[in-house]
Every structure is written in structure tokens, then in C-alpha cells.
Design a protein around this motif. Structure first.
Motif, PDB file in Angstrom:
ATOM      1  N   ARG A 242     108.527  16.656  17.019  1.00 37.49           N
ATOM      2  CA  ARG A 242     109.183  16.125  15.656  1.00 37.49           C
ATOM      3  C   ARG A 242     108.095  16.114  14.623  1.00 37.49           C
ATOM      4  NH1 ARG A 242     113.907  17.389  15.795  1.00 37.49           N
ATOM      5  NH2 ARG A 242     115.523  16.140  16.797  1.00 37.49           N
TER       6      ARG A 242
ATOM      7  N   PHE B 129      98.084   0.569  38.295  1.00 38.51           N
ATOM      8  CA  PHE B 129      99.340   0.882  37.853  1.00 38.51           C
ATOM      9  C   PHE B 129      99.515   1.148  36.183  1.00 38.51           C
ATOM     10  CE2 PHE B 129     103.617  -0.575  36.305  1.00 38.51           C
ATOM     11  CZ  PHE B 129     104.488   0.513  36.912  1.00 38.51           C
ATOM     12  N   TRP B 130      98.707  -0.158  35.726  1.00 37.71           N
ATOM     13  CA  TRP B 130      98.664  -0.060  34.164  1.00 37.71           C
ATOM     14  C   TRP B 130      98.024   1.294  33.528  1.00 37.71           C
ATOM     15  CZ3 TRP B 130     100.850  -4.228  36.040  1.00 37.71           C
ATOM     16  CH2 TRP B 130     101.796  -4.850  35.252  1.00 37.71           C
TER      17      TRP B 130
ATOM     18  N   ASP C  63     107.852   0.411  24.618  1.00 37.28           N
ATOM     19  CA  ASP C  63     107.172   1.172  23.741  1.00 37.28           C
ATOM     20  C   ASP C  63     108.184   2.406  23.470  1.00 37.28           C
ATOM     21  OD1 ASP C  63     107.237   2.473  26.456  1.00 37.28           O
ATOM     22  OD2 ASP C  63     105.574   3.834  26.223  1.00 37.28           O
TER      23      ASP C  63
ATOM     24  N   LEU D 125     101.548  -8.648  34.443  1.00 29.84           N
ATOM     25  CA  LEU D 125     102.625  -9.825  34.503  1.00 29.84           C
ATOM     26  C   LEU D 125     101.824 -10.779  35.187  1.00 29.84           C
ATOM     27  CD1 LEU D 125     105.679  -8.085  35.749  1.00 29.84           C
ATOM     28  CD2 LEU D 125     105.562  -9.340  33.483  1.00 29.84           C
TER      29      LEU D 125
ATOM     30  N   VAL E 176     109.668  -3.660  31.429  1.00 31.82           N
ATOM     31  CA  VAL E 176     109.659  -4.930  32.162  1.00 31.82           C
ATOM     32  C   VAL E 176     108.149  -5.044  32.701  1.00 31.82           C
ATOM     33  CG1 VAL E 176     110.321  -6.420  34.196  1.00 31.82           C
ATOM     34  CG2 VAL E 176     112.123  -5.357  32.638  1.00 31.82           C
ATOM     35  N   LEU E 177     107.843  -3.966  33.097  1.00 25.14           N
ATOM     36  CA  LEU E 177     106.547  -4.120  33.954  1.00 25.14           C
ATOM     37  C   LEU E 177     105.298  -3.991  32.919  1.00 25.14           C
ATOM     38  CD1 LEU E 177     107.160  -1.746  36.884  1.00 25.14           C
ATOM     39  CD2 LEU E 177     106.819  -4.011  37.196  1.00 25.14           C
ATOM     40  N   LEU E 178     105.499  -3.554  31.824  1.00 25.20           N
ATOM     41  CA  LEU E 178     104.412  -3.598  30.547  1.00 25.20           C
ATOM     42  C   LEU E 178     104.783  -4.766  29.771  1.00 25.20           C
ATOM     43  CD1 LEU E 178     104.350   0.217  30.083  1.00 25.20           C
ATOM     44  CD2 LEU E 178     102.643  -1.217  31.359  1.00 25.20           C
ATOM     45  N   GLN E 179     105.955  -5.447  30.057  1.00 21.93           N
ATOM     46  CA  GLN E 179     106.211  -6.612  29.259  1.00 21.93           C
ATOM     47  C   GLN E 179     107.079  -6.286  27.739  1.00 21.93           C
ATOM     48  OE1 GLN E 179     102.766  -9.443  29.340  1.00 21.93           O
ATOM     49  NE2 GLN E 179     104.207 -10.887  30.222  1.00 21.93           N
ATOM     50  N   VAL E 180     106.243  -5.417  27.096  1.00 20.71           N
ATOM     51  CA  VAL E 180     106.775  -5.019  25.925  1.00 20.71           C
ATOM     52  C   VAL E 180     106.957  -3.234  25.860  1.00 20.71           C
ATOM     53  CG1 VAL E 180     104.518  -4.665  24.922  1.00 20.71           C
ATOM     54  CG2 VAL E 180     106.351  -4.762  23.250  1.00 20.71           C
TER      55      VAL E 180
ATOM     56  N   LEU F 249     104.980  13.975  23.605  1.00 18.99           N
ATOM     57  CA  LEU F 249     106.195  14.566  23.774  1.00 18.99           C
ATOM     58  C   LEU F 249     106.861  14.746  22.086  1.00 18.99           C
ATOM     59  CD1 LEU F 249     108.400  16.042  25.471  1.00 18.99           C
ATOM     60  CD2 LEU F 249     109.232  13.496  25.603  1.00 18.99           C
ATOM     61  N   VAL F 250     106.778  13.630  21.595  1.00 13.87           N
ATOM     62  CA  VAL F 250     106.916  13.314  20.259  1.00 13.87           C
ATOM     63  C   VAL F 250     106.643  14.182  19.231  1.00 13.87           C
ATOM     64  CG1 VAL F 250     107.368  11.630  18.518  1.00 13.87           C
ATOM     65  CG2 VAL F 250     107.750  10.880  20.698  1.00 13.87           C
TER      66      VAL F 250
ATOM     67  N   VAL G  36     110.512   8.558  14.851  1.00 18.58           N
ATOM     68  CA  VAL G  36     109.074   8.907  14.077  1.00 18.58           C
ATOM     69  C   VAL G  36     109.235   8.152  12.800  1.00 18.58           C
ATOM     70  CG1 VAL G  36     108.246  10.820  15.201  1.00 18.58           C
ATOM     71  CG2 VAL G  36     110.381  11.088  14.038  1.00 18.58           C
TER      72      VAL G  36
ATOM     73  N   ARG H 193     114.587  11.084  15.307  1.00 16.63           N
ATOM     74  CA  ARG H 193     114.074  10.458  16.685  1.00 16.63           C
ATOM     75  C   ARG H 193     113.805  11.475  17.824  1.00 16.63           C
ATOM     76  NH1 ARG H 193     119.761   8.840  19.594  1.00 16.63           N
ATOM     77  NH2 ARG H 193     120.694  10.787  19.329  1.00 16.63           N
ATOM     78  N   GLN H 194     112.935  11.243  18.606  1.00 16.03           N
ATOM     79  CA  GLN H 194     112.688  12.139  19.779  1.00 16.03           C
ATOM     80  C   GLN H 194     113.273  11.468  20.969  1.00 16.03           C
ATOM     81  OE1 GLN H 194     111.684  15.400  20.002  1.00 16.03           O
ATOM     82  NE2 GLN H 194     112.196  15.230  21.897  1.00 16.03           N
ATOM     83  N   ILE H 195     114.219  12.032  21.840  1.00 15.21           N
ATOM     84  CA  ILE H 195     114.783  11.506  22.936  1.00 15.21           C
ATOM     85  C   ILE H 195     113.810  11.970  23.925  1.00 15.21           C
ATOM     86  CG2 ILE H 195     116.515  11.720  24.763  1.00 15.21           C
ATOM     87  CD1 ILE H 195     118.459  12.087  22.250  1.00 15.21           C
ATOM     88  N   ILE H 196     113.370  11.192  24.738  1.00  9.52           N
ATOM     89  CA  ILE H 196     112.402  11.208  25.883  1.00  9.52           C
ATOM     90  C   ILE H 196     113.122  11.616  26.965  1.00  9.52           C
ATOM     91  CG2 ILE H 196     110.464  10.093  27.083  1.00  9.52           C
ATOM     92  CD1 ILE H 196     110.274  10.256  24.064  1.00  9.52           C
TER      93      ILE H 196
ATOM     94  N   GLY I 128     100.390  -3.637  27.353  1.00  7.53           N
ATOM     95  CA  GLY I 128     100.398  -5.016  27.535  1.00  7.53           C
ATOM     96  C   GLY I 128      99.701  -5.566  28.608  1.00  7.53           C
ATOM     97  N   THR I 129      99.479  -6.896  28.495  1.00  5.03           N
ATOM     98  CA  THR I 129      98.849  -7.574  29.701  1.00  5.03           C
ATOM     99  C   THR I 129      99.862  -7.514  30.927  1.00  5.03           C
ATOM    100  OG1 THR I 129      99.591  -9.728  28.921  1.00  5.03           O
ATOM    101  CG2 THR I 129      97.423  -9.106  28.349  1.00  5.03           C
TER     102      THR I 129
ATOM    103  N   ARG J 139     110.072   0.228  33.381  1.00  3.87           N
ATOM    104  CA  ARG J 139     108.638   0.214  32.990  1.00  3.87           C
ATOM    105  C   ARG J 139     108.481  -0.919  31.779  1.00  3.87           C
ATOM    106  NH1 ARG J 139     106.837   5.117  34.332  1.00  3.87           N
ATOM    107  NH2 ARG J 139     104.992   4.443  35.567  1.00  3.87           N
TER     108      ARG J 139
ATOM    109  N   LYS K  83     112.023   7.793  21.145  1.00  2.00           N
ATOM    110  CA  LYS K  83     111.020   6.887  20.307  1.00  2.00           C
ATOM    111  C   LYS K  83     111.653   7.553  18.790  1.00  2.00           C
ATOM    112  CE  LYS K  83     107.012   5.895  21.039  1.00  2.00           C
ATOM    113  NZ  LYS K  83     105.469   5.784  21.565  1.00  2.00           N
TER     114      LYS K  83
END
Lengths: 241, 241
Positions: A147, A128-129, B94, A241, B88-92, A142-143, B66, B71-74, A238-239, B86, B64
DNA sequence: CGCTGGTTTGAAGGTCGTCAAGAAGGGTGG
DNA sequence: CCACCCTTCTTGACGACCTTCAAACCAGCG
């Protein structure tokens, strides 16, 4: 971290610390090796897909066709990357995949995959990661298209590919082998081949990067990173959960 | 299909046929309702995130920044969409998320979510499908930025938003309420506000779409679909395995 | 040695961005 | 109900970035 033989174990080993048993499970997945030539279509948009691979050697590109015949490359896949995983899970593929260079692939069956996902919760999380990282790469892409100008886009892609290759033990700080044609860069960055050529010329003239005989040489890494204010955050999720 | 009360049950009901018990589980997730005003930042890039929402009412944008401040809207999130899942699942996280209109959200805890993912395999699969659809939307967005001109991009986004709204029972065939400012369109489509304005004028002059007082009116749906050769395939992922 | 796929360059044109300023709409307070 | 403000929308002129078209060049390979 346990020793890792195959690229898959090395890749997932970045997300979780693999036990010897887990490494063996992953290594066993890579038993059925397939070779395909450059330019061959591995997956076609709209096809029902039942096969799933890990790239062992070589590069692939996943892309979508626009009605007028042009294509937009979504992402490149390098050794250690999954190929067709999402297509299999969604049953029908919403994109195509083509071999950018001669490819060596490890194929594994959907049933095998599903068994591992059900039995090996830690590996499931790691996969999943890995998929989340793929999505983060697409978002960054995409960014780029939205931009950044041509030169910045190209520089960004060159740096990203270098970082990703080094994560799987390929290339080095000053360059890497890169099978992409200028047309591939163009289709990935939403530009024309001709403008990619001019952008490469500018990178060369600024003494930042030179491309010749399928080799990227990074002459001034510092200035290149500066040019796009590159942050490698998105390549290191990130790590778990 | 079982009756569905909340937007979440209605959304996931598109992927799997929900039992009454499963519908109840999903409805219970939506108990803790939060209201936030337009313009407020729900999630900020780089933050450690422990909250997760489903949009009940209103629109949000994930974007996000730049380095130069643009900004670039995703993607936009409309009722029924996940928000921060996502992250939450990745903790931090992006990316950042901002309220495009006044928002009503159902908040649920990470622990609650994890319990459901572990216990309810079918719901887990449906959520995975929902996330895959989000990714498919982003990919289509990427194709937009890379290979379509301003008019096509705008037309494509207008159609897509209409389709997505209708999937959750909002809007109708000839239009929908749309809280986006022209600046939001610009930031999503990689263009300037001014050029978005010109593109809207052209759509108006061609008698395809008119935008006024936060309302999109689709005057000639056929011609609009034709203009971008729209295929709604990516909004309807295949059935779960 | 010639062929083919890929790279390089030039000239001209179009799409989109920048700068600048005015008009329209929505809300607030007198 | 009007005056005022602020946000958003709208328009024009000009210029930059990127594309299109056309052609020459180069490298690898049979």
C-alpha cells in the motif's frame, strides 16, 4: 537496568530487566565468534540447519528466491539480531541468509539454546518477544509493499533502519552507516535498482536524505517522518505478561 | 494419530501425534463458543487484548490500516486457525481483525492458555509450530507482493487457501467455498478491486479458475500450479525438535 | 592506469490505478 | 411474485507509476 556488555544482552534488556546472572548467561552465549565475508551465504533455503547466531557486527539479509531468479529480501539483520533461530527450531530453513557486509557473529549451539529456554523462563520470554518484534517488522514491510509507493517505501525503510540501529547504540539522529547497495534496497522494497536510484534522487532533491559512500544522512527528519506518517510502535513491543 | 474432534486438535495433530489425554485438553479449550456476524471487528489495532480464539467455522481477516484509510490484509484465518494469540501475548494488538463471513469461534482465557503452555510442553511446542507456519505464510505473502504480478498473486492465493482448507478437511481438489469479496482479494494482494476483477476474468478465460456465488472452482489445477510454480513447502513445517 | 562493481541518466513501453457508469445478484417488503 | 434497494461485479477509456533496455559515468582497488 543491569549493565549489558554484548549486543544480545542489550537487545533482550529492552524487553525485560536483566539480572547480573542473566546478563552473564547471555554474554557467555557470545563466546564462539565467527567472521564471514560480504556476499557469503550463511543459510540456504531448504538446508537442514543446526547453527544459530547473534549478529555482533555488520549486516545480513534474509531473502527468498523466486523461480525466475529474482529475490525478495524479507528483512535485514543488524547487530543484536538473531540469525537462523527460527530455521533451527523448524529444522529446515525456508529462506536464505546472505552477508550484506563483512559480518562478525556469535555462534551458539542448539543444545545450549534449548537448555537456556528450558531453564531460564524469563530469557525464554524475552526471546519470544524478540521474535515477535521481527514478525512485526515483516508485517510492516508487507504493508509497505502492498500500500505504499516507491518513495514512501524507501523513506520508511531508511527511517526504520535508523531507529533499529539507535536501539542498539549505533548511528545517530542525523544518519548512520549503511552497507546496503541500491540493489539491496530494490530487492527489499519490491522495485528495480533503477527506480530506487530515481527515488533516492527525489529524496535528495527534496532535501530529506542523502546517500553517499555507504552513509545515510538524514537532512530533514521531521519532513521525512511526515512523508510516511511513520509510527515506531511496531519496533517497541509491549512488556511481557 | 489419535482421533481428533475439534479443528484445533486436528490442526495441532499435524505437528505432533496427540495422545487421547492431549486431545481432550484441546477439546476442552473449545467449550466457550461465540458467534459473530460478518463485518464485525473482533480486534482493533492499538487495543489491549485479553481474549484469544480458535476459529471453528467461517473466515476472518487480519489487517493493518494505512494513514490514507486504505487497508492491507496480512492474512486470512480459516477454521482451525488461532485468532488473537499473538495480540494476547504482546498485550496490545498491532493489527485489527474483522469477520469476513459469519464466524463461530471457540474462546479461551489467557490464564487457561498460560497454564497449558507451562504444563504441556508438547502442546506448547505444537502451538509454537503453528505460529511459525503463520509467519511462513506471511513471508510467502511478502514475496507475492514484492515479486509477482497481479495474475500470479491471485493464482497463488487461490491455491494457498485451497491447500489450507484441505488440511482441515474442508473443500476438495476442484474447489471450495470462499466468502471473500473481490475487495478482500484486492486488499490482501495490494491491488485495486477493479484489477482483481480483470485478473479473475483472465483466469476464467484461460480456463484455470472460475469464481461464482462465493465458490472457487479450479478447472485446471496443473496449469494453475505451473503458472505460479507453487511449492506447498511453507504450509508444512518440519517436525518438532 | 585499467578493471570491476556500483551508480546515474534517458527513452519507450507495460502493468496497474483512477474515474465513471452500467449490469447482475441477493435480500426485503408490498 | 414483483418492485425496489443495496451490495458486488463488470467493463471502458485514460493516465501514472514503475519496468525494461541501453549506455555513460564514477569510485575504489589491484
Amino acid at each position: 537496568m543491569a549493565y549489558a556488555t554484548g549486543p544480545l544482552a542489550r537487545k533482550l534488556g529492552r524487553y525485560i530487566t536483566l539480572s547480573t546472572a542473566e546478563t552473564h548467561i547471555l554474554d557467555r552465549l557470545e563466546s564462539d565468534v565467527v567472521i564471514v565475508e560480504r556476499q557469503s551465504e550463511l543459510i540456504s533455503e531448504g538446508e537442514e540447519e543446526r547453527r544459530c547466531y547473534v549478529v555482533l557486527d555488520g549486516w545480513a539479509a534474509c531473502y527468498k528466491q523466486v523461480p525466475d531468479g529474482r529475490r525478495q529480501i524479507i528483512n535485514f539483520m543488524i547487530p543484536g539480531d538473531f540469525l537462523g533461530l527460527r530455521s533451527v527450531l523448524l529444522q529446515v530453513s525456508d529462506h536464505s541468509v546472505v552477508a550484506v557486509s563483512k559480518l562478525r557473529l556469535a555462534r551458539f549451539s542448539v543444545t545450549e539454546l534449548r537448555r537456556i529456554l528450558a531453564e531460564q523462563a524469563r530469557i525464554c520470554a524475552a526471546i519470544f518477544w524478540a521474535l515477535s518484534r521481527d514478525e512485526a517488522i515483516i508485517v510492516e514491510h508487507l504493508v509497505d509493499l502492498g500500500r505504499r509507493n516507491a518513495l514512501e517505501r524507501l523513506a520508511h525503510l531508511i527511517i526504520e533502519l535508523g531507529e533499529r540501529l539507535r536501539q542498539v547504540g549505533l548511528g545517530h539522529e542525523h544518519g548512520y552507516h549503511c552497507p546496503l547497495r541500491q540493489e539491496d534496497f530494490a530487492d527489499a522494497l519490491g522495485l528495480t535498482t533503477i527506480h530506487i536510484n530515481r527515488s533516492f534522487r527525489e529524496l535528495r532533491e527534496r532535501q530529506l536524505v542523502t546517500l553517499s559512500r555507504r552513509n545515510v544522512r538524514i537532512n530533514d527528519r521531521e519532513k521525512l517522518l511526515q512523508l510516511v506518517e511513520f509510527s515506531d510502535h511496531y519496533l517497541h513491543p509491549g512488556t511481557p505478561l
